[in-house]
Scaffold this active site. Structure first.
Site, PDB file in Angstrom:
ATOM      1  N   ASN A  95       0.727  -1.047   0.122  1.00  0.00           N
ATOM      2  CA  ASN A  95       0.026   0.138  -0.337  1.00  0.00           C
ATOM      3  C   ASN A  95       1.239   1.507  -0.277  1.00  0.00           C
ATOM      4  OD1 ASN A  95      -2.834   1.548  -0.099  1.00  0.00           O
ATOM      5  ND2 ASN A  95      -2.318   1.696   2.285  1.00  0.00           N
TER       6      ASN A  95
ATOM      7  N   TYR B  96       2.206   9.979   5.280  1.00  0.00           N
ATOM      8  CA  TYR B  96       2.580   9.890   6.716  1.00  0.00           C
ATOM      9  C   TYR B  96       3.661  10.259   7.267  1.00  0.00           C
ATOM     10  CZ  TYR B  96       0.193   5.401   4.794  1.00  0.00           C
ATOM     11  OH  TYR B  96      -0.464   4.116   4.024  1.00  0.00           O
ATOM     12  N   ARG B  97       3.191  11.420   8.281  1.00  0.00           N
ATOM     13  CA  ARG B  97       4.481  12.495   8.188  1.00  0.00           C
ATOM     14  C   ARG B  97       5.739  11.144   8.890  1.00  0.00           C
ATOM     15  NH1 ARG B  97       0.549  13.657  13.513  1.00  0.00           N
ATOM     16  NH2 ARG B  97       1.897  12.658  15.506  1.00  0.00           N
TER      17      ARG B  97
ATOM     18  N   TRP C 290       2.165   5.879  11.137  1.00  0.00           N
ATOM     19  CA  TRP C 290       0.921   5.020  10.773  1.00  0.00           C
ATOM     20  C   TRP C 290      -0.009   4.756  11.913  1.00  0.00           C
ATOM     21  CZ3 TRP C 290       4.096   2.626   6.660  1.00  0.00           C
ATOM     22  CH2 TRP C 290       4.996   1.473   7.350  1.00  0.00           C
TER      23      TRP C 290
ATOM     24  N   ARG D 231      -5.405   2.464   9.513  1.00  0.00           N
ATOM     25  CA  ARG D 231      -5.492   2.154   8.465  1.00  0.00           C
ATOM     26  C   ARG D 231      -4.579   1.324   7.834  1.00  0.00           C
ATOM     27  NH1 ARG D 231      -7.571   7.057   7.020  1.00  0.00           N
ATOM     28  NH2 ARG D 231      -6.706   9.036   8.442  1.00  0.00           N
TER      29      ARG D 231
ATOM     30  N   ASP E 110      -1.082  19.396  13.596  1.00  0.00           N
ATOM     31  CA  ASP E 110      -1.761  18.959  12.889  1.00  0.00           C
ATOM     32  C   ASP E 110      -2.968  19.519  12.385  1.00  0.00           C
ATOM     33  OD1 ASP E 110      -2.307  15.870  11.334  1.00  0.00           O
ATOM     34  OD2 ASP E 110      -1.512  15.175  12.881  1.00  0.00           O
TER      35      ASP E 110
END
Length: 471
Positions: free
Chosen positions: A162, A166-167, A180, A184, A270
């Site tokens: 996949n 993601y930071r 992650w 998810r 965020d």
């Protein structure tokens, strides 16, 4: 024809005056993020930063900070293009020779959307792995270090693959943390144990970049969906030190492997407009960095909406809508306002039976456990993107004691700051549909105020006549 890579897309945008080059020296410490926020809030152009104070590679930002650029990247309405997925998933077996011949053509078309082998543009392998040469940013004052914010992280364990955004917090020249979250797809792949390889891809074609932010349900492959929207398959290449395929037209790729360790990650400013909590996340050890000769690195920033990620929400809404309507046929339309952080979902239905709205709430929440914590269900004649119409429906048709549903102890996105326990919150459903007799004490619901069509037409004609005189 689809754009082949990010440079191709930026070249077109520059011809249209949609790109600026910021020649001033700009720091990765707060400054670059502040510039990108102001550009996004004002609907400004793409910005290229060739002179980074910290002497990193050049950066480019605000690429998708305007809906018109998203449409240009996709070559039209993403919803219409994604609608072809439903046609592909509902193909019927041939009933005769003619059908069989037609079916061969359909199979050939479907095959053209799958990823295909391409010529890699990654000509250089860095002699020294040094993540600090990449324009990772510190976007808010309390962040502990620099974060990679716009690298699409491909993850593989066994046959499971996949990718998504993601930071990535840089903790050393050759190590970073990958954030992650539970629920998810990538986290589910990585958490099963065994060897987990990753490749962080910067750039590539713009549709593949956009698809990184879309939660596509398994077993659908994101690169296949990107191929459907592009109208042709994404060109991929084999990793050098990892057994992974990723876009061949990338600007730069970081190859690595999970070490099995975790370290405290964050805080991070965020998309919810607050700092996220500090929590342990997996460590990735970098094995190689490959790049083009003169790579340019995409960067994005998050904060209070609407920033660039808001247009990812809108794009994802368009792509997922045909799939959602196929799985939950009761749905006429649905919308996630970018200001709602993907936590607010407005759904319209053609109501047929008592409790229909609550049935739809349950179906969608079962499919999407981390989005749509607040769901408003309205009738089919309400435009879900017109918040005025939606608020009227809520105000006129909701009796809170009857029409509001709260589900406690329900999984929510970890980035949501509202629950007292991160990741465990609740769901709020609001049935703003007109009520059937069974829901209204056995009585008929009051009729809407409507005038005869001929009266409305006559009113328009009279007004047009006299308003034109004022012009």
């Amino acid at each position: 024809m689809a754009y082949s890579d990010l440079r191709d897309f930026l070249s077109d945008l520059e011809k249209e005056g949609e790109v600026i080059r910021v020649l001033d020296e700009v720091s990765l410490d707060l400054e670059l993020a502040a510039i990108l926020r102001q550009l996004a809030y004002s609907g400004g152009p793409v910005a290229i930063f060739p002179n980074i104070k910290e002497k990193t590679l050049p950066a480019v930002g605000n690429i998708f900070g305007k809906w018109e650029r998203v449409l240009k990247a996709t070559g039209g309405d993403p919803e219409a293009k994604a609608g072809e997925l439903i046609q592909l998933l509902t193909l019927k077996p041939p009933e005769g020779l003619l059908d069989a011949l037609k079916g061969l053509g359909e199979l050939k078309r479907i095959a053209s959307y799958f990823p295909k082998k391409g010529k890699s543009e990654l000509k250089e392998e860095w002699r020294e792995v040094d993540l600090y040469k990449i324009p990772a940013i510190k976007q808010w004052p309390l962040e502990p270090s620099r974060f990679i914010t716009f690298g699409a992280t491909f993850v593989k364990r066994g046959d499971h693959v996949n990718y998504g955004y993601y930071r990535l917090q840089i903790v050393d020249k050759d190590k970073f943390l990958v954030h992650w979250m539970p629920w998810r797809r990538s986290e589910a792949i990585a958490s099963q144990g065994g060897k987990v390889e990753v490749a962080v891809v910067f750039g590539g074609d713009p549709v593949t970049m956009l698809m990184g932010g879309v939660p596509v349900p398994p077993p659908l492959d994101k690169l296949f969906v990107a191929g459907v929207i592009r109208g042709e398959g994404v060109e991929v290449t084999e990793g050098k030190t990892v057994n992974l395929k990723y876009p061949a037209k990338a600007e730069l790729v970081i190859e690595g492997e999970l070490t099995g360790e975790v370290m405290p990650e964050g805080p991070f400013g965020d998309h919810s407009g607050v700092y996220s909590v500090v929590k342990p996340y997996p460590v990735v050890k970098v094995k190689a960095i490959l790049s083009r000769e003169d790579p340019i690195i995409p960067v994005t920033t998050v904060g209070k909406p609407v920033l660039e990620d808001g247009y990812f929400i809108k794009f994802g809404n368009k792509v997922v809508k045909p799939l959602l309507k196929a799985v939950v046929p009761d749905v006429v339309d649905f919308y996630m306002p970018p200001e709602g952080l993907s936590y607010l979902m407005i759904v319209s239905i053609r109501k047929r039976f008592p409790g229909h709205a609550k049935k739809v709430m349950a179906a969608i929440w079962g499919l999407t456990p981390v989005v749509g914590k607040i769901m408003i269900v309205v009738d089919h004649d309400v435009n879900v993107e017109d918040l005025g119409q939606v608020m009227y429906a809520v105000s006129a048709h909701v009796d809170p004691q009857r029409d509001v549903v709260v589900l406690p102890n329900f999984p929510v996105e970890e980035l949501d700051p509202s629950p007292s326990v991160p990741g465990l919150g609740s769901r709020l459903g609001i049935d703003a549909t007109r009520k059937l007799p069974e829901e209204y004490g056995g009585k008929e619901y009051p009729k809407d105020l409507t005038a005869p069509d001929e009266v409305e037409k006559r009113a328009r004609e009279v007004l047009e006549k006299y308003l034109k005189k004022r012009e």
